[in-house]
Scaffold this motif. Structure first.
Motif, PDB file in Angstrom:
ATOM      1  N   PRO A 173     -16.820 -48.192 -67.273  1.00 22.12           N
ATOM      2  CA  PRO A 173     -16.308 -49.347 -66.504  1.00 22.12           C
ATOM      3  C   PRO A 173     -17.160 -49.703 -65.278  1.00 22.12           C
ATOM      4  O   PRO A 173     -16.962 -50.753 -64.679  1.00 22.12           O
ATOM      5  CB  PRO A 173     -14.908 -48.882 -66.057  1.00 22.12           C
ATOM      6  CG  PRO A 173     -14.560 -47.731 -66.947  1.00 22.12           C
ATOM      7  CD  PRO A 173     -15.865 -47.065 -67.234  1.00 22.12           C
ATOM      8  N   SER A 174     -18.108 -48.835 -64.902  1.00 21.50           N
ATOM      9  CA  SER A 174     -18.883 -49.055 -63.684  1.00 21.50           C
ATOM     10  C   SER A 174     -20.126 -49.890 -63.979  1.00 21.50           C
ATOM     11  O   SER A 174     -20.683 -49.846 -65.078  1.00 21.50           O
ATOM     12  CB  SER A 174     -19.305 -47.709 -63.080  1.00 21.50           C
ATOM     13  OG  SER A 174     -20.176 -47.891 -61.982  1.00 21.50           O
ATOM     14  N   GLU A 175     -20.575 -50.661 -62.973  1.00 23.79           N
ATOM     15  CA  GLU A 175     -21.795 -51.459 -63.099  1.00 23.79           C
ATOM     16  C   GLU A 175     -22.962 -50.847 -62.327  1.00 23.79           C
ATOM     17  O   GLU A 175     -24.022 -51.440 -62.226  1.00 23.79           O
ATOM     18  CB  GLU A 175     -21.548 -52.877 -62.578  1.00 23.79           C
ATOM     19  CG  GLU A 175     -20.509 -53.641 -63.383  1.00 23.79           C
ATOM     20  CD  GLU A 175     -20.283 -55.039 -62.858  1.00 23.79           C
ATOM     21  OE1 GLU A 175     -20.844 -55.358 -61.786  1.00 23.79           O
ATOM     22  OE2 GLU A 175     -19.556 -55.806 -63.500  1.00 23.79           O
ATOM     23  N   HIS A 176     -22.778 -49.646 -61.790  1.00 22.01           N
ATOM     24  CA  HIS A 176     -23.832 -48.977 -61.042  1.00 22.01           C
ATOM     25  C   HIS A 176     -25.015 -48.687 -61.966  1.00 22.01           C
ATOM     26  O   HIS A 176     -24.833 -48.354 -63.147  1.00 22.01           O
ATOM     27  CB  HIS A 176     -23.293 -47.674 -60.446  1.00 22.01           C
ATOM     28  CG  HIS A 176     -24.174 -47.064 -59.407  1.00 22.01           C
ATOM     29  ND1 HIS A 176     -25.309 -46.359 -59.715  1.00 22.01           N
ATOM     30  CD2 HIS A 176     -24.085 -47.047 -58.046  1.00 22.01           C
ATOM     31  CE1 HIS A 176     -25.876 -45.928 -58.604  1.00 22.01           C
ATOM     32  NE2 HIS A 176     -25.158 -46.331 -57.577  1.00 22.01           N
ATOM     33  N   PRO A 177     -26.281 -48.808 -61.479  1.00 21.32           N
ATOM     34  CA  PRO A 177     -27.443 -48.535 -62.335  1.00 21.32           C
ATOM     35  C   PRO A 177     -27.419 -47.154 -62.977  1.00 21.32           C
ATOM     36  O   PRO A 177     -27.846 -46.993 -64.123  1.00 21.32           O
ATOM     37  CB  PRO A 177     -28.628 -48.674 -61.374  1.00 21.32           C
ATOM     38  CG  PRO A 177     -28.143 -49.621 -60.316  1.00 21.32           C
ATOM     39  CD  PRO A 177     -26.685 -49.319 -60.151  1.00 21.32           C
ATOM     40  N   LEU A 178     -26.928 -46.143 -62.264  1.00 17.68           N
ATOM     41  CA  LEU A 178     -26.841 -44.813 -62.854  1.00 17.68           C
ATOM     42  C   LEU A 178     -25.822 -44.788 -63.985  1.00 17.68           C
ATOM     43  O   LEU A 178     -26.025 -44.120 -65.006  1.00 17.68           O
ATOM     44  CB  LEU A 178     -26.469 -43.783 -61.783  1.00 17.68           C
ATOM     45  CG  LEU A 178     -27.538 -43.481 -60.732  1.00 17.68           C
ATOM     46  CD1 LEU A 178     -27.036 -42.442 -59.736  1.00 17.68           C
ATOM     47  CD2 LEU A 178     -28.817 -42.993 -61.390  1.00 17.68           C
ATOM     48  N   ALA A 179     -24.713 -45.507 -63.809  1.00 14.64           N
ATOM     49  CA  ALA A 179     -23.705 -45.575 -64.859  1.00 14.64           C
ATOM     50  C   ALA A 179     -24.275 -46.233 -66.109  1.00 14.64           C
ATOM     51  O   ALA A 179     -24.053 -45.769 -67.235  1.00 14.64           O
ATOM     52  CB  ALA A 179     -22.491 -46.352 -64.357  1.00 14.64           C
ATOM     53  N   VAL A 180     -25.009 -47.307 -65.914  1.00 15.88           N
ATOM     54  CA  VAL A 180     -25.640 -47.995 -67.051  1.00 15.88           C
ATOM     55  C   VAL A 180     -26.596 -47.051 -67.775  1.00 15.88           C
ATOM     56  O   VAL A 180     -26.647 -47.023 -69.018  1.00 15.88           O
ATOM     57  CB  VAL A 180     -26.384 -49.252 -66.570  1.00 15.88           C
ATOM     58  CG1 VAL A 180     -27.172 -49.887 -67.710  1.00 15.88           C
ATOM     59  CG2 VAL A 180     -25.404 -50.258 -65.980  1.00 15.88           C
ATOM     60  N   ALA A 181     -27.345 -46.234 -67.031  1.00 12.74           N
ATOM     61  CA  ALA A 181     -28.290 -45.301 -67.634  1.00 12.74           C
ATOM     62  C   ALA A 181     -27.568 -44.245 -68.468  1.00 12.74           C
ATOM     63  O   ALA A 181     -28.016 -43.890 -69.563  1.00 12.74           O
ATOM     64  CB  ALA A 181     -29.124 -44.632 -66.544  1.00 12.74           C
ATOM     65  N   VAL A 182     -26.447 -43.749 -67.968  1.00 11.07           N
ATOM     66  CA  VAL A 182     -25.684 -42.725 -68.688  1.00 11.07           C
ATOM     67  C   VAL A 182     -25.103 -43.303 -69.976  1.00 11.07           C
ATOM     68  O   VAL A 182     -25.198 -42.702 -71.056  1.00 11.07           O
ATOM     69  CB  VAL A 182     -24.576 -42.147 -67.793  1.00 11.07           C
ATOM     70  CG1 VAL A 182     -23.648 -41.235 -68.599  1.00 11.07           C
ATOM     71  CG2 VAL A 182     -25.184 -41.376 -66.622  1.00 11.07           C
ATOM     72  N   VAL A 183     -24.495 -44.463 -69.899  1.00 10.75           N
ATOM     73  CA  VAL A 183     -23.896 -45.087 -71.084  1.00 10.75           C
ATOM     74  C   VAL A 183     -24.980 -45.426 -72.107  1.00 10.75           C
ATOM     75  O   VAL A 183     -24.807 -45.208 -73.318  1.00 10.75           O
ATOM     76  CB  VAL A 183     -23.102 -46.353 -70.683  1.00 10.75           C
ATOM     77  CG1 VAL A 183     -22.596 -47.084 -71.930  1.00 10.75           C
ATOM     78  CG2 VAL A 183     -21.934 -45.985 -69.775  1.00 10.75           C
ATOM     79  N   THR A 184     -26.102 -45.940 -71.634  1.00 10.56           N
ATOM     80  CA  THR A 184     -27.207 -46.272 -72.537  1.00 10.56           C
ATOM     81  C   THR A 184     -27.721 -45.026 -73.246  1.00 10.56           C
ATOM     82  O   THR A 184     -28.007 -45.055 -74.458  1.00 10.56           O
ATOM     83  CB  THR A 184     -28.357 -46.931 -71.753  1.00 10.56           C
ATOM     84  OG1 THR A 184     -27.885 -48.137 -71.157  1.00 10.56           O
ATOM     85  CG2 THR A 184     -29.530 -47.257 -72.670  1.00 10.56           C
ATOM     86  N   ALA A 185     -27.844 -43.916 -72.518  1.00 11.21           N
ATOM     87  CA  ALA A 185     -28.324 -42.666 -73.114  1.00 11.21           C
ATOM     88  C   ALA A 185     -27.382 -42.192 -74.214  1.00 11.21           C
ATOM     89  O   ALA A 185     -27.828 -41.723 -75.272  1.00 11.21           O
ATOM     90  CB  ALA A 185     -28.457 -41.599 -72.033  1.00 11.21           C
ATOM     91  N   ALA A 186     -26.083 -42.307 -73.997  1.00 13.63           N
ATOM     92  CA  ALA A 186     -25.118 -41.894 -75.017  1.00 13.63           C
ATOM     93  C   ALA A 186     -25.243 -42.757 -76.272  1.00 13.63           C
ATOM     94  O   ALA A 186     -25.249 -42.245 -77.397  1.00 13.63           O
ATOM     95  CB  ALA A 186     -23.704 -41.970 -74.448  1.00 13.63           C
ATOM     96  N   ARG A 187     -25.349 -44.037 -76.084  1.00 17.01           N
ATOM     97  CA  ARG A 187     -25.444 -44.936 -77.236  1.00 17.01           C
ATOM     98  C   ARG A 187     -26.756 -44.748 -77.992  1.00 17.01           C
ATOM     99  O   ARG A 187     -26.792 -44.849 -79.224  1.00 17.01           O
ATOM    100  CB  ARG A 187     -25.290 -46.371 -76.765  1.00 17.01           C
ATOM    101  CG  ARG A 187     -23.849 -46.697 -76.351  1.00 17.01           C
ATOM    102  CD  ARG A 187     -23.708 -48.082 -75.774  1.00 17.01           C
ATOM    103  NE  ARG A 187     -22.293 -48.407 -75.530  1.00 17.01           N
ATOM    104  CZ  ARG A 187     -21.871 -49.335 -74.689  1.00 17.01           C
ATOM    105  NH1 ARG A 187     -22.763 -50.044 -73.994  1.00 17.01           N
ATOM    106  NH2 ARG A 187     -20.574 -49.565 -74.529  1.00 17.01           N
ATOM    107  N   GLU A 188     -27.857 -44.488 -77.265  1.00 15.51           N
ATOM    108  CA  GLU A 188     -29.136 -44.249 -77.936  1.00 15.51           C
ATOM    109  C   GLU A 188     -29.089 -43.002 -78.810  1.00 15.51           C
ATOM    110  O   GLU A 188     -29.825 -42.908 -79.801  1.00 15.51           O
ATOM    111  CB  GLU A 188     -30.253 -44.112 -76.898  1.00 15.51           C
ATOM    112  CG  GLU A 188     -30.639 -45.421 -76.214  1.00 15.51           C
ATOM    113  CD  GLU A 188     -31.684 -45.238 -75.144  1.00 15.51           C
ATOM    114  OE1 GLU A 188     -32.265 -46.257 -74.714  1.00 15.51           O
ATOM    115  OE2 GLU A 188     -31.921 -44.083 -74.722  1.00 15.51           O
TER     116      GLU A 188
END
Length: 656
Positions: free
Chosen positions: A380-395
């Motif tokens: 739910p967060s828009e923080h750049p670190l949050a985006v990096a974590v979610v992206t890593a999981a999906r990759e």
């Protein structure tokens, strides 16, 4: 004129010109006016040439050429007369006199060609100057116009940021741009200050920390005390640094102007002598005038302009086809002088986007499960670190579970219920709530991640520390090969200038093969470092992308901006742009510039030889006007064709 004219008329940085200085609208007016008249002059010249080639009525093509004179010549004529009133003689007036002289003896084509060259050069200079001035002024728009000031009785008032004084207390709400350089008194938040420091991630701010005008506040609220007036803020000083550095660059043209002055005076004096002395000795008017005008035409620098421009413009075109926008011929020529390259870090040597680099877990959970839970909490967060974590999981093909009861605490992190577990993801200060012995393993993992230049993100599950996610701004694939190629090309290893922290800078430099690293630099510090390098006799080319790089880009001998991620100010301040952000094109364009310089030198020798032969023939013998014109134009054709060789793709040698 020869290369001195291209240097003074095609400079990409704001320079002192004969046109009025003033606000942006006036500069744009002048730029648009000169472009309009240069376009008209070029069109009239083209029509006149076609009419002449098709054996049209002489009156028609003469009228078109004379209209070209009027359209393109009025501004150089005005500049030349202004210089004459100041008791100087410049090439503008020389070109107008030469053009009029050519027309007076029937060679109106040559005169119109001179007019078109000068009108086009002046228009390019005007456009470059106006655009750069606009981009510098636009930088001030980063700072908001209004701010919320707290009164002694606790009431609030909205005031202009220019009215804020030192010691005023301001409230900074979530998502607002900060209105002044200030020190935080109360509150906690993450502030995106990439425009100032170049740091890739928002920085946690609490009481006692400094915040900068123009930076973007995150989700927390802050109360801060102003400690610099608006005119002395970091963002205002960036504007001043860019303007001062650009003015300093312009001063390098003074030597060129002296050469230009001497050449113009010599040609005018010689022409007057060729005309006046024989007349005083009883010579006839018509043949004397013909010889003097023939001399002015064959001595005119038109041939040398075309001797230098084709190779440089061909090199510019070839560089453009390969992803490098070089803004002018003088920039392409000066790239050959580069003896040291300096790089910014974030967004230049790196992609500017944090990515997951490593996962450290405790014995009770595997890495994928830790990442899956962390991604659920961060989603739910828009923080750049949050985006990096979610992206890593999906990759990695991990399903991101839904989260509920989400909470975000500025300066700490987020927490949420994921699969019925309370998952917290945040900064290492999450461990402060845990007993020291229970977190020893996780603390070691945090220390190891930070020592490697990574950002450490702690993950707790139901209050128990379970692991650390190490995030890093990844190096560009071409960085190491580019550094190696530049070292071989210039004889000096590139240096790193960054506002990021020393640990991250050292780690990145080691990956890229750079040994000289300067970290934690504010924009003014980067300028100072560039000047220090220049005092050591180095010709510095700086590659950067952000607003914080703009003053150093202007100060360096040459500035190169990243095209895709570069800020508007960096793109306008830089002398060249890497359109595709491909670092391997930096050594390629330097090598191309050196090849272009070799062709320019050969062309100048050819053009000078023609001028010397024709002038000598005219002085000691009888040079028929048609033969003089043929020799003059023939030399331009020869050197022009020689310069066009650089259009071939084989002239581009890129690092792979």
């Amino acid at each position: 004129m020869w290369l001195v004219v291209t240097s003074s008329t095609l400079s990409p940085a704001p320079v002192t010109t004969g046109r009025p200085a003033g606000p942006g609208l006036l500069a744009r007016f002048w730029a648009l006016t000169e472009v309009r008249w240069a376009t008209i002059a070029t069109g009239l010249f083209a029509l006149g040439s076609v009419a002449q080639l098709l054996d049209g009525p002489p009156a028609l093509w003469w009228a078109l050429y004379l209209a070209c004179y009027a359209a393109g010549g009025w501004e150089p004529a005005r500049a030349g007369l202004r210089a004459l009133r100041e008791r100087t003689l410049d090439v503008d007036l020389l070109m107008i006199v030469a053009a009029i002289g050519a027309a007076s003896i029937g060679q109106v084509f040559d005169g119109a060609l001179l007019i078109v060259i000068f009108a086009t050069s002046g228009a390019l200079e005007a456009v470059a100057t106006a655009r750069t001035a606009d981009s510098v002024r636009a930088l001030l728009d980063l700072a908001p116009e209004r701010a919320t000031r707290l009164l002694p009785d606790g009431e609030e008032e909205v005031v202009d940021t220019t009215d804020l004084a030192v010691d005023d207390v301001i409230r900074i709400r979530p998502g607002e741009r900060i209105g002044a350089d200030a020190v935080v008194l109360d509150g906690a938040s993450d502030v995106d200050q990439a425009t100032i420091t170049g740091e890739p991630l928002p920085v946690a701010k609490t009481a006692g920390d400094e915040v900068f005008a123009g930076t973007l506040n995150g989700t927390g609220a802050l109360v801060a005390q102003v400690h610099r007036p608006a005119g002395e803020s970091v963002i205002a000083r960036i504007v001043t640094l860019v303007e001062e550095a650009s003015a300093t660059k312009a001063k390098t043209q003074l030597f060129i102007e002296k050469v230009e002055q001497r050449y113009s005076v010599a040609v005018v004096v010689a022409t007057l002598a060729l005309f006046g002395v024989p007349l005083a000795l009883g010579a006839e008017l018509q043949p004397t005038l013909l010889r003097a005008m023939t001399f002015m035409i064959v001595a005119s620098p038109c041939a040398v302009v075309l001797a230098t421009m084709p190779p440089l413009l061909s090199a510019i075109a070839l560089a453009g086809r390969n992803g490098v926008l070089v803004k002018s011929a003088v920039v392409m020529e000066r790239l050959a002088d580069t003896s040291l390259v300096a790089f910014d870090k974030t967004g230049t040597l790196t992609t500017g986007t944090p990515r997951l680099a490593d996962i450290h877990t405790t014995a009770g959970i595997d890495a994928f499960e830790l990442l899956r839970l962390a991604a659920g909490a961060e989603n739910p967060s828009e923080h750049p670190l949050a985006v990096a974590v979610v992206t890593a999981a999906r990759e990695r093909g991990l399903p991101v579970p839904p989260a509920s009861d989400f909470d975000s605490t500025p300066g700490r992190g987020v927490s949420a219920l994921v699969d019925g577990k309370r998952v917290a993801v945040g900064r290492p200060n999450l461990l402060d709530e845990q007993p020291e012995p229970d977190t020893a393993e996780i603390r070691r993992a945090v220390t190891d991640a930070q020592a490697a230049g990574h950002t450490a993100v702690v993950v707790t599950v139901d209050g128990q520390p379970q692991g650390v996610l190490a995030l890093a701004d990844h190096i560009r694939p071409q960085a190491a090969a580019t550094v190696e190629s530049l070292t071989a090309l210039t004889g000096a290893t590139p240096v790193l200038l960054t506002g990021d922290n020393p640990g991250a800078a050292r780690h990145l430099a080691a990956e890229a093969g750079i040994t000289d690293t300067h970290a934690g630099l504010l924009p003014a510090d980067k300028v100072d470092r560039v000047r220090d390098i220049q005092t050591q006799g180095q010709r510095v080319l700086l590659v950067g992308d952000g607003v914080n790089d703009a003053p150093a880009l202007a100060t360096a001998d040459l500035g190169v901006a990243m095209g895709r991620q570069g800020s508007d100010l960096a793109l306008q301040t830089a002398d060249a742009v890497l359109v595709r952000d491909d670092l391997s094109t930096v050594p390629a364009v330097i090598d191309l510039s050196r090849r272009a310089r070799r062709v320019v030198k050969a062309n100048l020798l050819i053009a000078a030889a023609f001028i010397v032969v024709l002038v000598t023939w005219d002085l000691i013998g009888h040079l028929p006007l048609p033969l003089g014109v043929a020799g003059h134009e023939g030399s331009t054709v020869i050197v022009g064709l020689n310069g066009l060789r650089l259009l071939r793709q084989s002239a581009w040698r890129q690092t792979t």
